[in-house]
Enzyme design. Structure first.
Site, PDB file in Angstrom:
ATOM      1  N   MET A  24       0.846  -1.198   0.000  1.00  0.00           N
ATOM      2  CA  MET A  24       0.000   0.000   0.000  1.00  0.00           C
ATOM      3  C   MET A  24       0.879   1.244   0.000  1.00  0.00           C
ATOM      4  O   MET A  24       1.615   1.494   0.969  1.00  0.00           O
ATOM      5  CB  MET A  24      -0.914   0.010   1.230  1.00  0.00           C
ATOM      6  CG  MET A  24      -2.005  -1.041   1.181  1.00  0.00           C
ATOM      7  SD  MET A  24      -3.004  -1.027   2.670  1.00  0.00           S
ATOM      8  CE  MET A  24      -1.996  -1.933   3.837  1.00  0.00           C
ATOM      9  N   VAL A  25       0.806   1.988  -1.079  1.00  0.00           N
ATOM     10  CA  VAL A  25       1.587   3.221  -1.189  1.00  0.00           C
ATOM     11  C   VAL A  25       1.274   4.116   0.007  1.00  0.00           C
ATOM     12  O   VAL A  25       0.102   4.283   0.366  1.00  0.00           O
ATOM     13  CB  VAL A  25       1.237   3.949  -2.506  1.00  0.00           C
ATOM     14  CG1 VAL A  25       1.739   5.380  -2.500  1.00  0.00           C
ATOM     15  CG2 VAL A  25       1.828   3.192  -3.685  1.00  0.00           C
ATOM     16  N   CYS A 108      -2.065  -1.831 -10.388  1.00  0.00           N
ATOM     17  CA  CYS A 108      -2.441  -0.444 -10.085  1.00  0.00           C
ATOM     18  C   CYS A 108      -3.262   0.161 -11.231  1.00  0.00           C
ATOM     19  O   CYS A 108      -2.803   0.204 -12.375  1.00  0.00           O
ATOM     20  CB  CYS A 108      -1.191   0.399  -9.820  1.00  0.00           C
ATOM     21  SG  CYS A 108      -1.631   2.084  -9.368  1.00  0.00           S
ATOM     22  N   LYS A 147       1.504  -9.473  -8.825  1.00  0.00           N
ATOM     23  CA  LYS A 147       0.161  -9.156  -8.302  1.00  0.00           C
ATOM     24  C   LYS A 147      -0.661  -8.622  -9.471  1.00  0.00           C
ATOM     25  O   LYS A 147      -0.304  -7.601 -10.060  1.00  0.00           O
ATOM     26  CB  LYS A 147       0.274  -8.127  -7.179  1.00  0.00           C
ATOM     27  CG  LYS A 147      -1.058  -7.706  -6.586  1.00  0.00           C
ATOM     28  CD  LYS A 147      -0.834  -6.971  -5.265  1.00  0.00           C
ATOM     29  CE  LYS A 147      -2.111  -6.435  -4.661  1.00  0.00           C
ATOM     30  NZ  LYS A 147      -2.515  -5.151  -5.205  1.00  0.00           N
ATOM     31  N   GLY A 209      -9.115  -9.052  -2.141  1.00  0.00           N
ATOM     32  CA  GLY A 209     -10.421  -8.421  -2.379  1.00  0.00           C
ATOM     33  C   GLY A 209     -11.490  -9.013  -1.497  1.00  0.00           C
ATOM     34  O   GLY A 209     -11.572 -10.249  -1.366  1.00  0.00           O
ATOM     35  N   ASN A 210     -12.268  -8.144  -0.867  1.00  0.00           N
ATOM     36  CA  ASN A 210     -13.400  -8.560   0.000  1.00  0.00           C
ATOM     37  C   ASN A 210     -12.972  -9.147   1.342  1.00  0.00           C
ATOM     38  O   ASN A 210     -13.754  -9.845   1.973  1.00  0.00           O
ATOM     39  CB  ASN A 210     -14.308  -9.621  -0.644  1.00  0.00           C
ATOM     40  CG  ASN A 210     -14.876  -9.198  -1.972  1.00  0.00           C
ATOM     41  OD1 ASN A 210     -14.754  -8.041  -2.343  1.00  0.00           O
ATOM     42  ND2 ASN A 210     -15.486 -10.119  -2.677  1.00  0.00           N
ATOM     43  N   GLU A 233      -7.593  -2.577   2.562  1.00  0.00           N
ATOM     44  CA  GLU A 233      -8.468  -1.652   3.299  1.00  0.00           C
ATOM     45  C   GLU A 233      -8.940  -2.239   4.622  1.00  0.00           C
ATOM     46  O   GLU A 233      -9.036  -1.533   5.624  1.00  0.00           O
ATOM     47  CB  GLU A 233      -9.667  -1.276   2.425  1.00  0.00           C
ATOM     48  CG  GLU A 233      -9.219  -0.440   1.221  1.00  0.00           C
ATOM     49  CD  GLU A 233     -10.150   0.717   0.940  1.00  0.00           C
ATOM     50  OE1 GLU A 233     -10.567   1.382   1.899  1.00  0.00           O
ATOM     51  OE2 GLU A 233     -10.462   0.940  -0.238  1.00  0.00           O
TER      52      GLU A 233
HETATM   53  C1  LIG Z   1      -3.981   3.093   0.459  1.00  0.00           C
HETATM   54  C2  LIG Z   1      -3.791   2.013  -0.564  1.00  0.00           C
HETATM   55  C3  LIG Z   1      -2.583   1.921  -1.226  1.00  0.00           C
HETATM   56  C4  LIG Z   1      -2.374   0.902  -2.170  1.00  0.00           C
HETATM   57  N1  LIG Z   1      -1.155   0.772  -2.754  1.00  0.00           N
HETATM   58  C5  LIG Z   1      -0.891  -0.327  -3.527  1.00  0.00           C
HETATM   59  C6  LIG Z   1       0.422  -0.617  -3.957  1.00  0.00           C
HETATM   60  O1  LIG Z   1       1.376   0.087  -3.637  1.00  0.00           O
HETATM   61  N2  LIG Z   1       0.603  -1.717  -4.741  1.00  0.00           N
HETATM   62  C7  LIG Z   1      -0.426  -2.549  -5.085  1.00  0.00           C
HETATM   63  O2  LIG Z   1      -0.201  -3.542  -5.782  1.00  0.00           O
HETATM   64  N3  LIG Z   1      -1.672  -2.292  -4.659  1.00  0.00           N
HETATM   65  C8  LIG Z   1      -1.922  -1.229  -3.874  1.00  0.00           C
HETATM   66  N4  LIG Z   1      -3.181  -1.028  -3.375  1.00  0.00           N
HETATM   67  C9  LIG Z   1      -4.224  -1.990  -3.695  1.00  0.00           C
HETATM   68  C10 LIG Z   1      -4.277  -3.057  -2.619  1.00  0.00           C
HETATM   69  O3  LIG Z   1      -3.041  -3.714  -2.483  1.00  0.00           O
HETATM   70  C11 LIG Z   1      -5.368  -4.074  -2.905  1.00  0.00           C
HETATM   71  O4  LIG Z   1      -5.072  -4.750  -4.085  1.00  0.00           O
HETATM   72  C12 LIG Z   1      -6.741  -3.444  -3.043  1.00  0.00           C
HETATM   73  O5  LIG Z   1      -6.957  -2.434  -2.096  1.00  0.00           O
HETATM   74  C13 LIG Z   1      -7.841  -4.508  -2.879  1.00  0.00           C
HETATM   75  O6  LIG Z   1      -7.758  -5.109  -1.633  1.00  0.00           O
HETATM   76  P1  LIG Z   1      -8.811  -4.801  -0.462  1.00  0.00           P
HETATM   77  O7  LIG Z   1     -10.163  -5.145  -1.010  1.00  0.00           O
HETATM   78  O8  LIG Z   1      -8.396  -5.672   0.680  1.00  0.00           O
HETATM   79  O9  LIG Z   1      -8.705  -3.341  -0.143  1.00  0.00           O
HETATM   80  C14 LIG Z   1      -3.416  -0.013  -2.462  1.00  0.00           C
HETATM   81  C15 LIG Z   1      -4.634   0.105  -1.783  1.00  0.00           C
HETATM   82  C16 LIG Z   1      -4.815   1.086  -0.843  1.00  0.00           C
HETATM   83  C17 LIG Z   1      -6.123   1.168  -0.110  1.00  0.00           C
END
Ligand SMILES: Cc1cc2nc3c(=O)[nH]c(=O)nc-3n(C[C@H](O)[C@H](O)[C@H](O)COP(=O)(O)O)c2cc1C
Length: 469
Positions: A24-25, A108, A147, A209-210, A233
């Site tokens: 997560m950036v 991304c 990924k 996801g989810n 998240e």
């Molecule tokens: C704040 C934030 C930063 C993210 N940065 C990246 C990242 O640097 N690299 C990446 O592959 N995905 C990034 N994502 C996407 C997440 O890794 C993830 O694939 C996406 O949020 C779906 O997962 P979730 O449903 O659990 O949120 C980011 C998501 C969030 C919320």
């Protein structure tokens, strides 16, 4: 010794990790990773790093990886975005001694990735991806992982995963959303696609996801057969998710702030963003403190706002006051997921919200596409303006930088070749450097550290340049 591959890598190096914190950036920084590990996470990813910048800039390498190295933070996967096999390899070579694997970001979907031509925007360039993964797999001492996001079609998603496996990818994370499922259109991730990939490849697969509760983890593993699940998240709103607990927010916030203090430095904006996520629901009631949280400029200031939020919650809890507002969950002070409205609820035909959502999406897109020329400022720009009310976002009035003649980045202040720091440095190494600014500095220098910060002056460190000896 040959490097471990696929399942052996997952079993031995990753210790069969099932609970994974996503890259997560600005958010999966060291302190957050350590907090998450204390609460059940078994594997973490760094935020996405830019391969090209990583190769070019020693400070970037130090700040984003080398200075963060610590024993408690393993296993760790470093993630890069890249679109050039050689650059990706060079960056990975510079990172491989500090992690357990290198991950390529192919998910991304943001406008910045579109402009930079990386992330999910490489999804259709199979030949290029094949080369990148193959080269990395051949040359690195650690495994390469990817990924990805899914395609709409299950069958195409499966072929995509198989192509990456064949190229040498040793572990695959499948985010069950498509390229277009972002922002207000995020919606539900599709586990059917993930299940099909899992069945079709012979390497470990993580589902993404989810995942908001521990029960989702178990259900996901059962339904898809994956080896682990990744949360982004869900983890940000509840770092104890993998323990199956929903602790009071202040418990997590205070522990996180302690870790930040123990492992300095941590960028203040990351800490602020974490507190905003943790206190998300409570801040909707205590708007005054929301403003304070946005304004304070020190770690102590942030800790103080967090403490005030705790006191208010504890008073409400003690008095059994039901602070209900709108659709807020109650009690709002326990760590719990933020549930986005489903796109179909928002954009159903004839729904009055339809135009609202489309408007927001379009406004955002217009803003992204026009580089900030739209009337409305993005959230980030609004934040910047709240910190600096005089900041000007009008592109015409932005200071114009002279560009590097080779790559278009801003030219270094003192470089007479009209190059940026990186290109000037390369030139200096390739040719006998005769940048007068370097001579001037060299003659004045008493030590290398007194040199200007312009990387072109790195030439002064070369032992056999006449001006140095
Ligand atoms: C704040 C934030 C930063 C993210 N940065 C990246 C990242 O640097 N690299 C990446 O592959 N995905 C990034 N994502 C996407 C997440 O890794 C993830 O694939 C996406 O949020 C779906 O997962 P979730 O449903 O659990 O949120 C980011 C998501 C969030 C919320």
């Amino acid at each position: 010794m040959d490097k471990l591959q696929g399942f052996e890598f997952w079993r031995t190096t990753l210790k069969e990790a099932r609970f994974v914190v996503a890259p997560m950036v600005d958010q999966s920084e060291l302190a957050w990773r350590l907090l998450s590990r204390r609460h059940g996470a078994q594997l973490c990813y760094t935020p996405m790093l830019h391969a090209q910048v990583f190769v070019r800039d020693a400070n970037y390498r130090r700040e984003n990886l080398y200075n963060e190295v610590c024993e408690e933070d393993r296993p760790l996967i470093v993630q890069f975005c890249a679109n050039d096999p050689e650059v990706f390899l060079q960056a990975s070579l510079l990172a491989q001694d500090y992690c357990d694997a290198i991950d390529l970001n192919l998910g991304c979907p943001q406008m910045i990735a579109k402009r930079g031509h990386y992330g999910v925007f490489l999804q259709d360039e199979w030949e290029l991806l094949e080369k990148m993964v193959r080269l990395a797999n051949e040359k690195l001492s650690v495994p390469i992982t990817c990924k990805i996001r899914v395609f709409k079609e299950v069958e195409k998603t499966v072929r995509y995963a198989q192509m990456l496996e064949k190229a040498g990818c040793q572990l695959l994370t499948v985010h069950g959303r498509t390229k277009d499922q972002k922002g207000a259109m995020t919606g539900i991730a599709n586990w059917e696609h993930i299940k099909a990939v899992r069945k079709a490849v012979n390497i470990p697969v993580f589902a993404n996801g989810n995942i908001q509760h521990l029960s989702d983890v178990e259900r996901c593993i059962q339904e898809t057969g994956v080896h682990g699940v990744m949360s982004a998240e869900g983890n940000l709103h509840n770092p104890a998710l993998f323990e199956g607990r929903s602790p009071p927010v202040w418990e997590m916030a205070e522990e996180y702030l302690e870790v930040v203090k123990q492992y300095p430095p941590c960028t203040l904006s990351y800490v602020r963003a974490h507190l905003f996520k943790l206190w998300h629901h409570t801040l909707q009631i205590h708007q005054d403190l929301r403003e304070d949280l946005a304004k304070v400029k020190t770690l102590e200031g942030l800790a103080d706002v967090s403490k005030q939020l705790r006191l208010r919650c504890q008073i409400a809890k003690g008095k059994d006051v039901e602070e209900k507002k709108g659709g807020l969950p109650f009690p709002h002070w326990i760590c719990q997921p933020y549930i986005r409205p489903a796109p179909k609820d928002l954009v159903a035909n004839g729904n009055s919200k339809d135009s609202e959502v489309k408007k927001t999406v379009c406004q955002k897109r217009a803003l992204e596409d026009s580089d900030g020329t739209a009337d409305t400022l993005s959230k980030n720009k609004q934040k910047k303006r709240s910190r600096n009310p005089n900041k000007n976002f009008c592109p015409e009035q932005k200071p114009k930088y002279i560009k590097c003649e080779q790559c278009g980045n801003p030219k270094g202040n003192k470089c007479v070749f009209n190059l940026c720091r990186g290109c000037c440095k390369k030139k200096a190494f390739k040719e006998v450097a005769d940048c007068p600014s370097q001579y001037t500095h060299t003659h004045k220098l008493t030590s290398v550290s007194a040199c200007c910060t312009n990387e072109c002056c790195v030439v002064t460190k070369r032992p056999n340049t006449p001006e140095f000896v």
